[in-house]
Write an enzyme that holds these catalytic residues in place. Structure first.
Site, PDB file in Angstrom:
ATOM      1  N   HIS A   6       0.835  -1.212   0.000  1.00  0.00           N
ATOM      2  CA  HIS A   6       0.000   0.000   0.000  1.00  0.00           C
ATOM      3  C   HIS A   6       0.867   1.259   0.000  1.00  0.00           C
ATOM      4  O   HIS A   6       1.235   1.781   1.052  1.00  0.00           O
ATOM      5  CB  HIS A   6      -0.911  -0.027   1.239  1.00  0.00           C
ATOM      6  CG  HIS A   6      -1.937   1.067   1.290  1.00  0.00           C
ATOM      7  ND1 HIS A   6      -2.849   1.164   2.328  1.00  0.00           N
ATOM      8  CD2 HIS A   6      -2.216   2.098   0.462  1.00  0.00           C
ATOM      9  CE1 HIS A   6      -3.638   2.206   2.123  1.00  0.00           C
ATOM     10  NE2 HIS A   6      -3.268   2.801   1.013  1.00  0.00           N
ATOM     11  N   HIS A   8       1.146   5.105  -2.200  1.00  0.00           N
ATOM     12  CA  HIS A   8       0.575   5.991  -3.221  1.00  0.00           C
ATOM     13  C   HIS A   8       1.653   6.980  -3.674  1.00  0.00           C
ATOM     14  O   HIS A   8       2.537   7.355  -2.901  1.00  0.00           O
ATOM     15  CB  HIS A   8      -0.614   6.776  -2.659  1.00  0.00           C
ATOM     16  CG  HIS A   8      -1.723   5.926  -2.133  1.00  0.00           C
ATOM     17  ND1 HIS A   8      -2.475   5.115  -2.948  1.00  0.00           N
ATOM     18  CD2 HIS A   8      -2.223   5.756  -0.874  1.00  0.00           C
ATOM     19  CE1 HIS A   8      -3.395   4.505  -2.211  1.00  0.00           C
ATOM     20  NE2 HIS A   8      -3.257   4.859  -0.950  1.00  0.00           N
ATOM     21  N   ARG A  71      -2.040   8.767  -6.001  1.00  0.00           N
ATOM     22  CA  ARG A  71      -2.449   9.313  -4.700  1.00  0.00           C
ATOM     23  C   ARG A  71      -3.953   9.116  -4.514  1.00  0.00           C
ATOM     24  O   ARG A  71      -4.748   9.544  -5.355  1.00  0.00           O
ATOM     25  CB  ARG A  71      -2.096  10.801  -4.650  1.00  0.00           C
ATOM     26  CG  ARG A  71      -2.304  11.452  -3.306  1.00  0.00           C
ATOM     27  CD  ARG A  71      -1.620  12.810  -3.227  1.00  0.00           C
ATOM     28  NE  ARG A  71      -2.270  13.802  -4.075  1.00  0.00           N
ATOM     29  CZ  ARG A  71      -3.280  14.590  -3.690  1.00  0.00           C
ATOM     30  NH1 ARG A  71      -3.745  14.511  -2.449  1.00  0.00           N
ATOM     31  NH2 ARG A  71      -3.813  15.459  -4.518  1.00  0.00           N
ATOM     32  N   ALA A  72      -4.327   8.475  -3.409  1.00  0.00           N
ATOM     33  CA  ALA A  72      -5.744   8.160  -3.197  1.00  0.00           C
ATOM     34  C   ALA A  72      -6.561   9.428  -2.975  1.00  0.00           C
ATOM     35  O   ALA A  72      -7.644   9.587  -3.543  1.00  0.00           O
ATOM     36  CB  ALA A  72      -5.887   7.214  -2.005  1.00  0.00           C
ATOM     37  N   HIS A 178     -10.650   1.706  -1.386  1.00  0.00           N
ATOM     38  CA  HIS A 178     -10.008   2.950  -0.940  1.00  0.00           C
ATOM     39  C   HIS A 178     -10.787   4.157  -1.425  1.00  0.00           C
ATOM     40  O   HIS A 178     -10.866   4.404  -2.619  1.00  0.00           O
ATOM     41  CB  HIS A 178      -8.565   3.008  -1.465  1.00  0.00           C
ATOM     42  CG  HIS A 178      -7.650   3.814  -0.594  1.00  0.00           C
ATOM     43  ND1 HIS A 178      -7.936   5.091  -0.183  1.00  0.00           N
ATOM     44  CD2 HIS A 178      -6.456   3.502  -0.031  1.00  0.00           C
ATOM     45  CE1 HIS A 178      -6.953   5.537   0.585  1.00  0.00           C
ATOM     46  NE2 HIS A 178      -6.045   4.592   0.705  1.00  0.00           N
ATOM     47  N   TYR A 194     -11.471   7.724   5.352  1.00  0.00           N
ATOM     48  CA  TYR A 194     -10.737   6.500   4.993  1.00  0.00           C
ATOM     49  C   TYR A 194     -11.133   5.345   5.931  1.00  0.00           C
ATOM     50  O   TYR A 194     -11.476   4.246   5.490  1.00  0.00           O
ATOM     51  CB  TYR A 194      -9.224   6.717   5.100  1.00  0.00           C
ATOM     52  CG  TYR A 194      -8.568   7.472   3.963  1.00  0.00           C
ATOM     53  CD1 TYR A 194      -9.301   8.292   3.111  1.00  0.00           C
ATOM     54  CD2 TYR A 194      -7.196   7.384   3.741  1.00  0.00           C
ATOM     55  CE1 TYR A 194      -8.684   8.991   2.081  1.00  0.00           C
ATOM     56  CE2 TYR A 194      -6.576   8.073   2.710  1.00  0.00           C
ATOM     57  CZ  TYR A 194      -7.319   8.877   1.878  1.00  0.00           C
ATOM     58  OH  TYR A 194      -6.705   9.567   0.867  1.00  0.00           O
ATOM     59  N   HIS A 223      -5.647   0.371   5.905  1.00  0.00           N
ATOM     60  CA  HIS A 223      -5.655   1.017   7.226  1.00  0.00           C
ATOM     61  C   HIS A 223      -6.058  -0.005   8.284  1.00  0.00           C
ATOM     62  O   HIS A 223      -6.935   0.243   9.119  1.00  0.00           O
ATOM     63  CB  HIS A 223      -6.585   2.234   7.229  1.00  0.00           C
ATOM     64  CG  HIS A 223      -6.498   3.022   5.952  1.00  0.00           C
ATOM     65  ND1 HIS A 223      -7.495   3.046   5.020  1.00  0.00           N
ATOM     66  CD2 HIS A 223      -5.478   3.746   5.423  1.00  0.00           C
ATOM     67  CE1 HIS A 223      -7.107   3.772   3.975  1.00  0.00           C
ATOM     68  NE2 HIS A 223      -5.888   4.210   4.189  1.00  0.00           N
ATOM     69  N   GLU A 284       1.770   2.564   3.785  1.00  0.00           N
ATOM     70  CA  GLU A 284       1.188   3.740   3.131  1.00  0.00           C
ATOM     71  C   GLU A 284       2.152   4.931   3.134  1.00  0.00           C
ATOM     72  O   GLU A 284       1.733   6.073   3.099  1.00  0.00           O
ATOM     73  CB  GLU A 284      -0.149   4.138   3.785  1.00  0.00           C
ATOM     74  CG  GLU A 284      -1.078   4.847   2.805  1.00  0.00           C
ATOM     75  CD  GLU A 284      -2.427   5.245   3.406  1.00  0.00           C
ATOM     76  OE1 GLU A 284      -2.730   4.854   4.538  1.00  0.00           O
ATOM     77  OE2 GLU A 284      -3.191   5.923   2.715  1.00  0.00           O
ATOM     78  N   ARG A 290       3.153  11.752   8.653  1.00  0.00           N
ATOM     79  CA  ARG A 290       4.542  11.874   8.207  1.00  0.00           C
ATOM     80  C   ARG A 290       5.525  12.140   9.341  1.00  0.00           C
ATOM     81  O   ARG A 290       6.730  12.156   9.148  1.00  0.00           O
ATOM     82  CB  ARG A 290       4.650  12.970   7.153  1.00  0.00           C
ATOM     83  CG  ARG A 290       3.695  12.679   5.989  1.00  0.00           C
ATOM     84  CD  ARG A 290       3.913  13.533   4.776  1.00  0.00           C
ATOM     85  NE  ARG A 290       2.969  13.113   3.729  1.00  0.00           N
ATOM     86  CZ  ARG A 290       3.060  13.449   2.451  1.00  0.00           C
ATOM     87  NH1 ARG A 290       4.052  14.227   2.024  1.00  0.00           N
ATOM     88  NH2 ARG A 290       2.185  13.020   1.580  1.00  0.00           N
TER      89      ARG A 290
END
Lengths: 341, 341
Positions: A6, A8, A71-72, A178, A194, A223, A284, A290
């Protein structure tokens, strides 16, 4: 070999965002619509966008290959119409294909679908087929709510989706469930929409006979499965009260969870309640979170570290989670790897 | 003393459902609308509805008092209009009051609010005030989505809700965030809509300054906080990435979780990651899951058993969870108990 199922492309050059902005402006004023070939991103720009991010983190964390998709949050299926989504999906998928070609050892592709609210998902079949057959992609991301937070399309278990499922089965590709950005002010996208979508999809599957109709159809719920493992007793009990089969027989040949859970107690719970056969390693990255966790000194999304630290999961089970299950869930994975040599 | 902060009157005599059915039929044909006093439920019928259910289970499980409210799935705020909800809420709350009068040692009341989609929540103030001042109720259930699954009203952090919050603060009553039935086919009510609403509300609070405006406003997020404790690292990380305060300072003076998590690994996770000061014992019996877990031989929703079995939570913390926190969160609890003698 450690496969992250997973990832993106969240670090694309700014020009991609600029193109999308012009595309959206063009919805109001067609004279502003950009031509597809007005977007030029060089191979060097692609490399630069990845070297300091996904590739650096793969090396630092000791993961090898990422199953990589657009990118989702950027899919934005609620924006414009089916033609808007078709153009945008084509562009985003093409970038993923170029990345997989530049870095065949690091990335294998999964596509975005050109969904649009109220439009039958049959319209996604050509793009899925193109990405799988021409680009060698091994799966797709399926948005259970193309409306972006108003949930106006039918549940994933409705026959509405069946033509797409037939094609997925034929091509032997799974879908990660997703959603994209939320345009509903109630739902923060990565913090609520999400996770809610993950939980919602699982409960849709639980109450339906979808997998009687499609015994080989496979979904990855990302997730960490939303709220599901935390409420595993609730779901076991709901299935039981409804007179349905136990979850293992009912769903676990077809439904899999990733490990995008950003603290050790959550990962431990996941590994405790869900069979190892149904868990796929994922982080992810570079994604929703981040920062560095001050409690550990490491990135929240360095999920490999949590799994490595758990000593009560057998080496055989960890092997399944890190790569074995990927081969089972993504039917085209082995061939895609063989093609890379 | 063990207090269950989350119980609904799910076992009401059939005549209540019959009245509601006629009320709904009356929306299409006003000649079918029932008069309020056409509903007659005797004290004996109330006793009978409870003796073999909530009261029997309290005794069997060793819980003493339930904070009791009308059936959440039955609130149905999406049905009809504000007048429909006003009549229906009044009736349901009155039954709770009669039950608390019949069994003052076993039940203390929390009210349903006469919400209606698109109607300013100011309209709930008279019913809240009536239930608190005349009936001695100590809280309310607040539905963050009166539309029943389409999420068309503003987030809980919007000024839309402020007049109601001012009254809650003035009366010193908390709200349990609790949706009702879902009329959106995407959301199974107890398996998706409830859990999603819990997760959604938490993320709304996380991204707002609501508790700067209302430092003493308190919410209980039921069903173990939805997905939140399982994704505690995600929420800590999201807050951090947004430059907000750590969750403890940001939310934990105002937001509390109940223990309606129906398996031991889930309860263990909750107790591990959320401070004991923010956890309130609850089972939601007789509620969403009524069966016996074949893995344990006990009811899924016998949540006291999971907590009792955990030996790494101190007696002092268990005391807080079982009753201490109730006194802190429900400002009128002590007085309500004193009035019972």
């Amino acid at each position: 070999m450690i496969v992250d199922c997973h990832g993106h492309y969240t670090t694309a050059p700014k020009s991609l965002e600029g193109f999308r902005k012009r595309q959206i402006e063009g919805l109001k004023d067609p004279s502003l619509s950009p031509a597809k070939d007005s977007l030029r991103i060089s191979d060097d720009a692609l490399r630069e966008s990845l070297e300091g991010a996904q590739l650096k983190l793969q090396r630092a964390r000791g993961t090898d290959l990422t199953i990589f998709s657009p990118r989702a949050g950027g899919m934005g299926h609620h924006i414009g119409n089916a033609a808007t989504s078709a153009l945008w999906s084509g562009i985003c998928n093409e970038l993923i294909h170029r990345i997989c070609t530049l870095y065949p050892k690091n990335f294998v592709g999964v596509c975005q679908l050109p969904q649009s609210p109220g439009v039958r998902p049959d319209n996604c079949i050509p793009e899925l087929e193109r990405c799988v057959k021409e680009y060698g992609f091994i799966g797709c991301n399926l948005n259970p709510d193309p409306s972006g937070g108003y949930w106006t399309d039918p549940p994933l278990t409705d026959k509405w989706w069946y033509p797409l499922y037939e094609k997925m089965v034929e091509l032997d590709v799974p879908a990660m469930v997703h959603v994209s950005a939320s345009c509903n002010p109630n739902f923060h996208f990565t913090g609520a929409h999400y996770i809610n979508a993950d939980t919602t999809a699982f409960m849709q599957f639980l109450t339906s006979d979808l997998f009687k109709d499609f015994p080989t159809l496979k979904f990855i719920i990302p997730h960490g499965g939303g709220a599901v493992p935390y409420h595993w007793g609730r779901y076991r009990g709901l299935a039981q009260d409804m007179g349905r089969l136990p979850l293992k027989e009912l769903l676990l040949n077809n439904v899999f969870f990733d490990t995008c859970v950003y603290h050790r107690p959550g990962i431990e719970l996941l590994l405790k309640v869900v069979p190892a056969d149904n868990i796929l390693f994922a982080s992810e990255m570079v994604g929703a979170v981040r920062g560095i966790d001050p409690e550990t000194g490491h990135h929240y999304d360095d999920t490999k570290r949590y799994i490595d630290a758990i000593d009560w999961v057998s080496a055989a089970d960890k092997e399944k989670i890190f790569q074995g299950n990927v081969r089972r869930v993504y039917g085209r994975y082995a061939a895609a790897m063989a093609a890379r040599g």
